[in-house]
Design an enzyme around this catalytic site. Sequence first.
Site, PDB file in Angstrom:
ATOM      1  N   LYS A   1       0.840  -1.216   0.000  1.00 42.23           N
ATOM      2  CA  LYS A   1       0.000   0.000   0.000  1.00 42.23           C
ATOM      3  C   LYS A   1       0.864   1.250   0.000  1.00 42.23           C
ATOM      4  CE  LYS A   1       0.732   1.408   4.429  1.00 42.23           C
ATOM      5  NZ  LYS A   1       1.631   2.492   4.727  1.00 42.23           N
TER       6      LYS A   1
ATOM      7  N   ASP B   1      -1.786  -2.029  10.774  1.00 47.55           N
ATOM      8  CA  ASP B   1      -2.209  -1.962   9.364  1.00 47.55           C
ATOM      9  C   ASP B   1      -2.864  -3.262   8.877  1.00 47.55           C
ATOM     10  OD1 ASP B   1      -1.381   0.620   8.858  1.00 47.55           O
ATOM     11  OD2 ASP B   1       0.584   0.039   8.090  1.00 47.55           O
TER      12      ASP B   1
END
Length: 318
Positions: free
Chosen positions: A11, A167
Amino acid sequence: MNKLTLKAYGKINLGLDALSKRPDGYHELSMIMQTVDIYDELVFKLSDKPGIRLTEEFRFDTEIDGEEGRMVGTSDDPESDEAQIDLSTIVRADHTNLVWKAANLLMEEFKPEKGVRIHLIKRIPVAAGMAGGSSDCAATLKGLNQLFGLGLSLEELQERGVKLGADVPYCLLGGTALAEGIGEKLTVLPDMPECVLVVAKPSIGIPTPLVFKYLKVYELEEHPDIYGMKAAIEAGDLNGVIHRLGNVLETAAIPNFPVVGELKQAMRDLGAQGVLMSGSGPTVFGIFPDKSSAQAAAKELKMRELAAQVFVTGPCTP
Ligand code: C5P
């Protein structure tokens, strides 16, 4: 099902704001997360031998020229030249790896009769601010859920995942999302507008806790417009996204790791419309007007040795 292969996507953060520091040491954040088309692969196989067997290989090629990159990184002492170490010693195929921790968490809880063999193929830059480890962890939770037929929902996997990394809940979801709290409170957003990205990782690696240690959250003079960014994404407005790129962790990373600032400037000079450090860095991404300018910039960054791994890629929703 005896065997399963999953991709674990990296990401970038289009926006990252820090609001406060909690008593447990974590920071309250507000982030816009976006998966990019750069991925690790995990192969899961059921085994008659109980327990977990983890193996790994590194495939640090670049997409622009296919050349193999030898990766080195720094330990958590940025001042020390002695700190150059082989990154394969940071991502070890043992109980310190988030893949192993994720498998162990589910196997301790559900005690399956069989064991599991996991092979991890790493392409996402390591210690880079791209959530590679968290994404591998998320893929392992998904993989074992399917392989052992545990029947856990996305929310149930996310509840377990957040214990392993802030995350991980987002990595289980993927795509474009607003992440709040420590990163676990998620709002799904429409896909960000299509664009061409250059994602570049310098030869150093930066441990996330170190950047958060350097962050002076109560002295920040500027905060990115996270809700404006959310609105721009909802409106499909790429220019609005570009103008709102912002990451407060740059204030902690750039003075200590100048290569991040140099890489940002080089990308700007090479024609990026917007540039930003991703997460806790040192990876920098640039939004480029088209593929040919992105490829030319990527080649130049490699040639100038500002980046060890460079990808010409784009946002994706797995
Ligand atoms: O949860 P994870 O292990 O990925 O976090 C790594 C480190 O990053 C934490 O130990 C903490 O120092 C820092 N962090 C933080 N606030 C967050 C997320 C991470 O301070 N919201």
